[in-house]
Write a protein that holds these residues in place. Structure first.
Motif, PDB file in Angstrom:
ATOM      1  N   ALA A  88      -5.975 -20.634  12.134  1.00 55.01           N
ATOM      2  CA  ALA A  88      -4.914 -18.987  12.427  1.00 55.01           C
ATOM      3  C   ALA A  88      -5.079 -18.529  13.813  1.00 55.01           C
ATOM      4  O   ALA A  88      -3.739 -18.352  14.159  1.00 55.01           O
ATOM      5  N   SER A  89      -6.079 -19.249  14.190  1.00 50.11           N
ATOM      6  CA  SER A  89      -6.234 -19.091  15.982  1.00 50.11           C
ATOM      7  C   SER A  89      -5.866 -20.334  16.853  1.00 50.11           C
ATOM      8  O   SER A  89      -4.502 -19.357  17.685  1.00 50.11           O
ATOM      9  N   ALA A  91      -3.017 -21.267  15.138  1.00 54.78           N
ATOM     10  CA  ALA A  91      -1.057 -21.224  14.994  1.00 54.78           C
ATOM     11  C   ALA A  91      -0.961 -19.445  15.734  1.00 54.78           C
ATOM     12  O   ALA A  91       0.245 -19.417  16.074  1.00 54.78           O
ATOM     13  N   PHE A  92      -1.072 -19.172  15.427  1.00 52.62           N
ATOM     14  CA  PHE A  92      -1.842 -17.516  15.620  1.00 52.62           C
ATOM     15  C   PHE A  92      -1.647 -16.664  16.916  1.00 52.62           C
ATOM     16  O   PHE A  92      -1.329 -15.421  17.882  1.00 52.62           O
ATOM     17  N   GLY A  93      -2.828 -17.592  17.310  1.00 53.28           N
ATOM     18  CA  GLY A  93      -3.133 -16.887  18.526  1.00 53.28           C
ATOM     19  C   GLY A  93      -5.330 -16.199  18.094  1.00 53.28           C
ATOM     20  O   GLY A  93      -5.116 -16.131  17.081  1.00 53.28           O
ATOM     21  N   ILE A  96      -5.417 -12.728  15.782  1.00 57.19           N
ATOM     22  CA  ILE A  96      -5.084 -12.820  14.055  1.00 57.19           C
ATOM     23  C   ILE A  96      -5.919 -14.192  13.685  1.00 57.19           C
ATOM     24  O   ILE A  96      -6.723 -13.828  12.240  1.00 57.19           O
ATOM     25  N   ILE A 401      -3.452 -15.210   5.715  1.00 52.50           N
ATOM     26  CA  ILE A 401      -3.082 -15.375   6.934  1.00 52.50           C
ATOM     27  C   ILE A 401      -2.672 -17.324   6.969  1.00 52.50           C
ATOM     28  O   ILE A 401      -2.762 -17.739   7.835  1.00 52.50           O
ATOM     29  N   ALA A 405      -0.088 -19.244   8.031  1.00 53.78           N
ATOM     30  CA  ALA A 405      -0.909 -19.688   9.799  1.00 53.78           C
ATOM     31  C   ALA A 405      -0.250 -21.921   9.582  1.00 53.78           C
ATOM     32  O   ALA A 405      -0.133 -22.621  10.261  1.00 53.78           O
ATOM     33  N   TRP A 408       3.177 -21.922  10.781  1.00 55.10           N
ATOM     34  CA  TRP A 408       3.311 -21.674  12.118  1.00 55.10           C
ATOM     35  C   TRP A 408       3.027 -23.535  12.890  1.00 55.10           C
ATOM     36  O   TRP A 408       3.427 -23.089  13.661  1.00 55.10           O
ATOM     37  N   TYR A 409       1.525 -23.514  11.780  1.00 56.58           N
ATOM     38  CA  TYR A 409       1.035 -24.550  12.732  1.00 56.58           C
ATOM     39  C   TYR A 409       2.074 -25.973  12.810  1.00 56.58           C
ATOM     40  O   TYR A 409       2.123 -26.895  13.508  1.00 56.58           O
ATOM     41  N   ARG A 411       5.509 -26.178  12.178  1.00 61.09           N
ATOM     42  CA  ARG A 411       6.439 -26.001  12.414  1.00 61.09           C
ATOM     43  C   ARG A 411       8.031 -26.995  13.081  1.00 61.09           C
ATOM     44  O   ARG A 411       8.924 -26.939  12.632  1.00 61.09           O
ATOM     45  N   ARG A 496      -2.837 -24.376  20.175  1.00 61.04           N
ATOM     46  CA  ARG A 496      -2.204 -26.077  19.122  1.00 61.04           C
ATOM     47  C   ARG A 496      -2.363 -27.367  19.623  1.00 61.04           C
ATOM     48  O   ARG A 496      -2.461 -28.556  18.948  1.00 61.04           O
TER      49      ARG A 496
END
Length: 505
Positions: A88-89, A91-93, A96, A401, A405, A408-409, A411, A496
């Protein structure tokens, strides 16, 4: 300006290659603790959905399978013991990601305390059965005795986890093997008695039991689903030990899928057997009998297994004790990863030289669980019950989450192949949406004081206050850590574009 060096994931210090597919699956099943989960959840689930118990197990299985597929894809790309936190880090920072790690840690701390409590109950029940002295079982109601015994169980489990995977494997193979053997015995014995005409008189097998659309209301559906999700939770330990598994990119994801498929088969067989034998009534052996709904196997062991009923009590004790020990693995390795990537004090990244385990993180997880249990037991038994009810919120929180993730990871490659469309996009997206729906609906229902034990504060249900309160507490702790250790929260350590690598001062 500080100089930086690149540090590989292996620098965490965990011993690679200690687990294969079978050992990983054993850990996954042990963490789920099917005997414990079933005896504690069959009654409440039937109360919500009636004869549609098999249907709700199938419905609960679907989002778990979809989320597990997302976990598998993330693990193949980034086999890291931090799992939800790390992925999640990236993917979203960092913020999150940190909360994803907090969700996992909080959920496991809560369930560790409950597992220890259940182990205590069945320990004294077992002693009472062995000694034919019913008063021994009453010792669990003595708060001092209960807490001291619970702390002993926790200390022993933390010690075994501290000593490493080889000790853990030996314990888990033995205890899980016994648990599954007794459960198989129970299922077969129930079907034999049903065939002999000793089952419930007011119920007959129907395929409608497998139809989720027959559940009377959406609230009943989500309540049953929340309980069902709790009963599957724990398979992600297969991914948490990825850095200690042979073939770390493939075996952990495969083990998670094997685990959830095994569990759904076991649950469906048990559901059909118990429904046909006990029925859904609220008297006698009925699964909605308020005197037995919290511990179905304790009530059915004698009628089904006769003089061997004591084995089922011992199996539930074995289930909760083995899960207690296996569950320590996840928070310890998540805390290790958070310390390694500077999201927590560096002490959490320490590894025991002798056993190559996250010793400090294991002790912290054990201490937090023990303290939580002791405080909750002293304050109120209802508070403990409501906290476990809030566990479903935490599970949906961090599983959701992680599922999002995954989408988005990946994407940039979601639509480059048919496989990617399904496994990296549709499966985790639908799994995440399912978790989000259950999280929102359960939160809405939990606002009502009647949800859970009926306890409330300022007119708000205690389950809601505990579930949301744990998330808010995580945000507060995260902000404090961010002020004291801002390096991770600048977003430069886990990105990423830096797979399996960090930048460290």
């Amino acid at each position: 300006m500080n100089e930086h060096k690149v540090v590989d994931v292996e620098s965490k210090g965990l011993s690679a290659g200690q687990l294969g597919l079978l050992a990983s699956v054993v850990l996954g099943i042990s963490t789920i603790a099917p005997a414990y989960a079933l005896t504690a959840s069959l009654g409440p689930t039937v109360t919500e959905v009636g004869v549609h118990l098999p249907a709700i197990f199938i419905v609960g299985f679907i989002p778990m399978l979809l989320v597990a597929l997302g976990y598998r894809e993330l693990n193949a790309a980034e086999p890291d013991s931090g799992t939800s936190f790390t992925w999640a880090s990236k993917a979203f920072g960092p913020y999150i990601g940190w909360m994803g790690g907090w969700g996992l840690i909080a959920a496991t701390i809560i369930v560790l305390s409950n597992l220890a409590g259940v182990a205590v109950d069945f320990f004294y029940l077992f002693l009472a059965q062995v000694t034919s002295n019913d008063s021994v079982a009453d010792l669990t109601g003595n708060k001092l005795v209960n807490i001291v015994t619970c702390l002993v169980f926790m200390a022993l489990s933390a010690w075994l986890c501290y000593r490493g995977m080889q000790e853990t494997k030996r314990v888990q193979y033995t205890m899980l093997g016994f648990q599954l053997l007794v459960m198989a015995w129970f299922i077969v014995a129930a079907f034999v008695k049903i065939g002999a005409g000793d089952g419930a008189d007011d119920i007959a097998f129907s395929l409608d039991w497998f139809d989720p659309f027959g559940i009377p209301s959406f609230s009943a559906f989500t309540a049953g689903l929340s309980l069902s999700i709790f009963m599957y939770w724990g398979w992600d330990v297969c991914l948490t030990v990825n850095e200690e598994t042979s073939g770390s990119a493939k075996i952990p994801g495969r083990a998670a899928l094997v685990t959830v498929f095994f569990i759904i088969v076991l649950y469906l067989l048990t559901a059909v057997a118990t429904l046909l034998f006990a029925g859904t009534g609220d008297t006698g052996n009925g699964l909605q009998n308020p005197d037995t709904t919290d511990n179905v196997f304790a009530a059915l062991a004698g009628p089904v297994m006769g003089p061997f009923a004591i084995l089922l009590s011992l199996a539930v004790l074995s289930s909760s004790a083995s899960s207690l020990q296996a569950t320590f693995i996840s928070p310890a390795r998540t805390l290790l990863a958070m310390g390694h990537y500077q999201a927590l004090p560096k002490r959490f990244a320490s590894i025991t030289p002798r056993f190559s385990t996250p010793g400090f993180a294991t002790l912290v997880a054990g201490g937090a669980s023990a303290g939580f249990y002791a405080v909750m037991r002293v304050v109120s038994d209802n508070v403990l019950t409501d906290t476990i009810a809030a566990l479903g919120l935490m599970i949906c929180f961090y599983y959701g989450i992680t599922a999002f993730a995954c989408v988005w990871y990946f994407r940039e490659e979601l639509f480059t192949s048919t496989r990617n469309v399904f496994f990296k996009f549709l499966a985790p997206l639908l799994g995440g949406v399912g978790m989000a729906v259950v999280f929102v609906q359960t939160s809405v229902d939990a606002w009502d004081p009647e949800f859970g034990s009926g306890s409330s504060l300022f007119g708000i249900g205690m389950v809601f206050l505990i579930g949301v309160g744990i998330i808010v507490l995580g945000i507060v702790i995260m902000l404090v850590v961010a002020l004291r250790k801002p390096e991770f929260f600048k977003g430069d350590i886990l990105r990423r574009d830096t797979p399996s690598l960090i930048v460290e001062d």
